[in-house]
Design an enzyme around this catalytic site. Structure first.
Site, PDB file in Angstrom:
ATOM      1  CG  ASN A  28      51.477  34.874  33.797  1.00 31.51           C
ATOM      2  OD1 ASN A  28      52.568  34.925  33.218  1.00 31.51           O
ATOM      3  ND2 ASN A  28      50.790  35.959  34.113  1.00 31.51           N
ATOM      4  CG  ASP A  73      50.050  33.403  38.165  1.00 33.30           C
ATOM      5  OD1 ASP A  73      50.808  34.381  38.002  1.00 33.30           O
ATOM      6  OD2 ASP A  73      48.908  33.348  37.665  1.00 33.30           O
ATOM      7  CG  HIS A 107      53.903  28.676  28.688  1.00 36.58           C
ATOM      8  ND1 HIS A 107      54.558  29.872  28.852  1.00 36.58           N
ATOM      9  CD2 HIS A 107      53.984  28.374  27.366  1.00 36.58           C
ATOM     10  CE1 HIS A 107      55.032  30.275  27.665  1.00 36.58           C
ATOM     11  NE2 HIS A 107      54.703  29.388  26.755  1.00 36.58           N
ATOM     12  CB  THR A 164      54.933  39.033  27.879  1.00 36.10           C
ATOM     13  OG1 THR A 164      55.802  37.972  27.459  1.00 36.10           O
ATOM     14  CG2 THR A 164      54.404  39.757  26.650  1.00 36.10           C
TER      15      THR A 164
HETATM   16  C1  BV8 Z   1      58.892  24.773  21.928  1.00 38.63           C
HETATM   17  C2  BV8 Z   1      56.346  27.321  31.989  1.00 38.63           C
HETATM   18  C3  BV8 Z   1      59.151  23.125  20.237  1.00 38.63           C
HETATM   19  C4  BV8 Z   1      57.076  26.681  33.081  1.00 38.63           C
HETATM   20  C5  BV8 Z   1      57.777  28.465  30.369  1.00 38.63           C
HETATM   21  C6  BV8 Z   1      65.286  30.534  19.606  1.00 38.63           C
HETATM   22  C7  BV8 Z   1      64.320  31.317  18.974  1.00 38.63           C
HETATM   23  C8  BV8 Z   1      62.962  31.073  19.170  1.00 38.63           C
HETATM   24  C9  BV8 Z   1      62.548  30.027  20.012  1.00 38.63           C
HETATM   25  C10 BV8 Z   1      63.522  29.284  20.629  1.00 38.63           C
HETATM   26  C11 BV8 Z   1      64.870  29.507  20.437  1.00 38.63           C
HETATM   27  N1  BV8 Z   1      65.562  28.601  21.171  1.00 38.63           N
HETATM   28  C12 BV8 Z   1      64.690  27.821  21.832  1.00 38.63           C
HETATM   29  C13 BV8 Z   1      63.460  28.219  21.473  1.00 38.63           C
HETATM   30  C14 BV8 Z   1      62.235  27.645  21.913  1.00 38.63           C
HETATM   31  C15 BV8 Z   1      61.884  28.107  23.325  1.00 38.63           C
HETATM   32  C16 BV8 Z   1      62.051  29.608  23.511  1.00 38.63           C
HETATM   33  O1  BV8 Z   1      61.199  30.383  23.103  1.00 38.63           O
HETATM   34  N2  BV8 Z   1      63.167  30.002  24.165  1.00 38.63           N
HETATM   35  C17 BV8 Z   1      63.412  31.421  24.372  1.00 38.63           C
HETATM   36  C18 BV8 Z   1      63.930  31.634  25.792  1.00 38.63           C
HETATM   37  C19 BV8 Z   1      64.418  31.901  23.327  1.00 38.63           C
HETATM   38  N3  BV8 Z   1      60.492  27.772  23.443  1.00 38.63           N
HETATM   39  C20 BV8 Z   1      60.171  26.540  23.845  1.00 38.63           C
HETATM   40  O2  BV8 Z   1      60.959  25.690  24.206  1.00 38.63           O
HETATM   41  C21 BV8 Z   1      58.686  26.241  23.816  1.00 38.63           C
HETATM   42  N4  BV8 Z   1      58.492  24.967  23.180  1.00 38.63           N
HETATM   43  O3  BV8 Z   1      59.357  25.618  21.218  1.00 38.63           O
HETATM   44  O4  BV8 Z   1      58.732  23.470  21.560  1.00 38.63           O
HETATM   45  C22 BV8 Z   1      58.662  21.759  20.000  1.00 38.63           C
HETATM   46  C23 BV8 Z   1      57.633  21.561  19.060  1.00 38.63           C
HETATM   47  C24 BV8 Z   1      57.228  20.272  18.810  1.00 38.63           C
HETATM   48  C25 BV8 Z   1      57.799  19.182  19.500  1.00 38.63           C
HETATM   49  C26 BV8 Z   1      58.801  19.401  20.453  1.00 38.63           C
HETATM   50  C27 BV8 Z   1      59.239  20.694  20.714  1.00 38.63           C
HETATM   51  C28 BV8 Z   1      58.137  26.125  25.233  1.00 38.63           C
HETATM   52  C29 BV8 Z   1      58.284  27.459  25.929  1.00 38.63           C
HETATM   53  C30 BV8 Z   1      57.563  27.403  27.276  1.00 38.63           C
HETATM   54  C31 BV8 Z   1      58.577  27.308  28.387  1.00 38.63           C
HETATM   55  N5  BV8 Z   1      57.886  27.383  29.665  1.00 38.63           N
HETATM   56  N6  BV8 Z   1      57.118  28.475  31.520  1.00 38.63           N
HETATM   57  C32 BV8 Z   1      57.162  27.574  34.287  1.00 38.63           C
HETATM   58  O5  BV8 Z   1      56.541  28.649  34.329  1.00 38.63           O
HETATM   59  O6  BV8 Z   1      57.848  27.150  35.205  1.00 38.63           O
HETATM   60  S1  BV8 Z   1      58.430  29.891  29.780  1.00 38.63           S
HETATM   61  C33 BV8 Z   1      58.433  31.173  30.905  1.00 38.63           C
HETATM   62  O7  BV8 Z   1      58.755  32.329  30.127  1.00 38.63           O
HETATM   63  C34 BV8 Z   1      57.092  31.478  31.535  1.00 38.63           C
HETATM   64  O8  BV8 Z   1      56.011  30.728  31.058  1.00 38.63           O
HETATM   65  C35 BV8 Z   1      56.855  32.903  31.126  1.00 38.63           C
HETATM   66  O9  BV8 Z   1      55.541  33.200  31.011  1.00 38.63           O
HETATM   67  C36 BV8 Z   1      57.512  32.907  29.811  1.00 38.63           C
HETATM   68  C37 BV8 Z   1      57.721  34.241  29.188  1.00 38.63           C
HETATM   69  O10 BV8 Z   1      58.284  35.082  30.155  1.00 38.63           O
HETATM   70  P1  BV8 Z   1      57.405  36.373  30.573  1.00 38.63           P
HETATM   71  O11 BV8 Z   1      56.063  35.918  31.003  1.00 38.63           O
HETATM   72  O12 BV8 Z   1      57.457  37.353  29.469  1.00 38.63           O
HETATM   73  O13 BV8 Z   1      58.179  36.858  31.843  1.00 38.63           O
HETATM   74  P2  BV8 Z   1      59.550  37.674  31.870  1.00 38.63           P
HETATM   75  O14 BV8 Z   1      60.047  37.630  33.276  1.00 38.63           O
HETATM   76  O15 BV8 Z   1      60.431  37.217  30.749  1.00 38.63           O
HETATM   77  O16 BV8 Z   1      59.097  39.159  31.528  1.00 38.63           O
HETATM   78  C38 BV8 Z   1      58.288  39.865  32.435  1.00 38.63           C
HETATM   79  C39 BV8 Z   1      57.958  41.177  31.760  1.00 38.63           C
HETATM   80  O17 BV8 Z   1      57.068  41.888  32.611  1.00 38.63           O
HETATM   81  C40 BV8 Z   1      59.174  42.053  31.548  1.00 38.63           C
HETATM   82  O18 BV8 Z   1      59.121  42.591  30.234  1.00 38.63           O
HETATM   83  C41 BV8 Z   1      58.983  43.168  32.572  1.00 38.63           C
HETATM   84  O19 BV8 Z   1      59.471  44.416  32.077  1.00 38.63           O
HETATM   85  C42 BV8 Z   1      57.494  43.214  32.706  1.00 38.63           C
HETATM   86  N7  BV8 Z   1      56.987  43.704  33.997  1.00 38.63           N
HETATM   87  C43 BV8 Z   1      57.587  43.674  35.218  1.00 38.63           C
HETATM   88  N8  BV8 Z   1      56.755  44.226  36.127  1.00 38.63           N
HETATM   89  C44 BV8 Z   1      55.622  44.592  35.470  1.00 38.63           C
HETATM   90  C45 BV8 Z   1      55.762  44.261  34.120  1.00 38.63           C
HETATM   91  N9  BV8 Z   1      54.816  44.498  33.194  1.00 38.63           N
HETATM   92  C46 BV8 Z   1      53.681  45.085  33.633  1.00 38.63           C
HETATM   93  N10 BV8 Z   1      53.463  45.436  34.918  1.00 38.63           N
HETATM   94  C47 BV8 Z   1      54.411  45.211  35.866  1.00 38.63           C
HETATM   95  N11 BV8 Z   1      54.191  45.576  37.144  1.00 38.63           N
END
Ligand code: BV8
Ligand code: ZN
Length: 243
Positions: free
Chosen positions: A104, A106, A121, A190
């Site tokens: 996060n 935030d 992040h 997450t």
């Molecule tokens: C990198 C910051 C390389 C900005 C964010 C294919 C396979 C593997 C990886 C990749 C791929 N294709 C691309 C990639 C890489 C990519 C990636 O992982 N993509 C994913 C989408 C497939 N990763 C990257 O690009 C990373 N960098 O790999 O760089 C590199 C290396 C060297 C040199 C150059 C490059 C960078 C990733 C970071 C991106 N930035 N955020 C901003 O916030 O504005 S990511 C964004 O998603 C947020 O940070 C967030 O934290 C993160 C993960 O999401 P979650 O936190 O899990 O949130 P989400 O909404 O998804 O889920 C919420 C969960 O809570 C749900 O499960 C829900 O059920 C649950 N929930 C709801 N209510 C509750 C609850 N749980 C408990 N209590 C509740 N009340």
């Protein structure tokens, strides 16, 4: 909601662990009114990640990206830590070793009192100059309409890690080491789809440590969890962590 037996199993793992790591995502802030990324009210519903959370998007249209972050900053400025954040802050005070690893941006964990914290992040209250790299904290809400600039004239961007950008190396390394050395890892709120962050949870599993997942929904990590407690972070953490 999990049964008493599942909760007691989770409570026992927390009670017996000396070194705990917690990996959190947007779900832990959901009960503070901060929208998650991929949930029903998700941020990505209004926008698509590739449209906004990437360096290309910022180069193409800094004003639009800033508009989105300013909207989020305003929402987060009005948010307060919830019982989930508070339970983890208390755990840090009662355990010999506790490390919080958050995806996060935030800042609500710090507001709840967590100190030993790795922000994988970055943080949206930090601004960074695209030219000289200088960083500063800025809590101005709302931000001026035109994207803020650095003294050197460079554009300021949110101090967060965008898709396609590397995570801070030391922060990621330290988080992986803590996950490999802990007695218990909690994975809270997450969707476990973003890497390398989600790899922190897998590192604990590969090292043979118990992992408790807390999430209302199943995730790709669920099959790897020792216990997966289906429910909201605030409610469940309050029941498995010491008061
Ligand atoms: C990198 C910051 C390389 C900005 C964010 C294919 C396979 C593997 C990886 C990749 C791929 N294709 C691309 C990639 C890489 C990519 C990636 O992982 N993509 C994913 C989408 C497939 N990763 C990257 O690009 C990373 N960098 O790999 O760089 C590199 C290396 C060297 C040199 C150059 C490059 C960078 C990733 C970071 C991106 N930035 N955020 C901003 O916030 O504005 S990511 C964004 O998603 C947020 O940070 C967030 O934290 C993160 C993960 O999401 P979650 O936190 O899990 O949130 P989400 O909404 O998804 O889920 C919420 C969960 O809570 C749900 O499960 C829900 O059920 C649950 N929930 C709801 N209510 C509750 C609850 N749980 C408990 N209590 C509740 N009340
Ligand atoms: Zn500058």
């Amino acid at each position: 909601m999990p049964g008493e037996a599942e909760i007691e199993a989770g409570r026992r793992l927390v009670r017996e662990a000396g070194q705990i790591v917690a990996l959190t995502g947007a779900g832990i802030s959901a009960e503070s009114g901060v929208p998650t990324f991929r949930g029903a009210d998700g941020l990505w519903k209004t926008y698509r990640p590739e449209d906004l959370a990437t360096p290309e998007a910022f180069r193409r249209n800094p004003a639009l990206v800033w508009e989105w972050y300013d909207w989020r900053r305003q929402r987060i400025a009005a948010a307060r830590p919830n019982p989930g954040h508070e339970a983890l802050a208390r755990l840090e005070k009662t355990k010999p070793r506790f490390t919080l690893v958050t995806q996060n941006v935030d800042g609500l964990h710090q507001l709840a009192g967590s100190r030993n914290l790795h922000e994988l992040h970055g943080c949206l209250w930090t601004l960074r100059c695209v030219d000289c790299g200088e960083e500063r904290e800025d809590r101005t809400v709302p931000l001026p309409a035109i994207p803020p600039r650095c003294a050197c004239g460079g554009l300021l961007r949110p101090g967060v890690v965008w898709f396609g950008e590397p995570l801070p190396v030391e922060t990621l390394q330290a988080s992986l080491e803590e996950a490999r050395a802990c007695d218990l890892l909690l994975v809270v709120g997450t969707s476990a789809v973003v890497y390398p962050a989600a790899g922190v949870a897998h590192a604990a599993v590969e090292a043979g440590h118990p992992v408790i997942e807390i999430n209302p929904d199943e995730t790709p990590f669920t099959p790897h969890a020792t216990i997966s407690l289906r429910g909201r972070a605030g409610e469940i953490l309050r029941r498995i962590c010491p008061p």
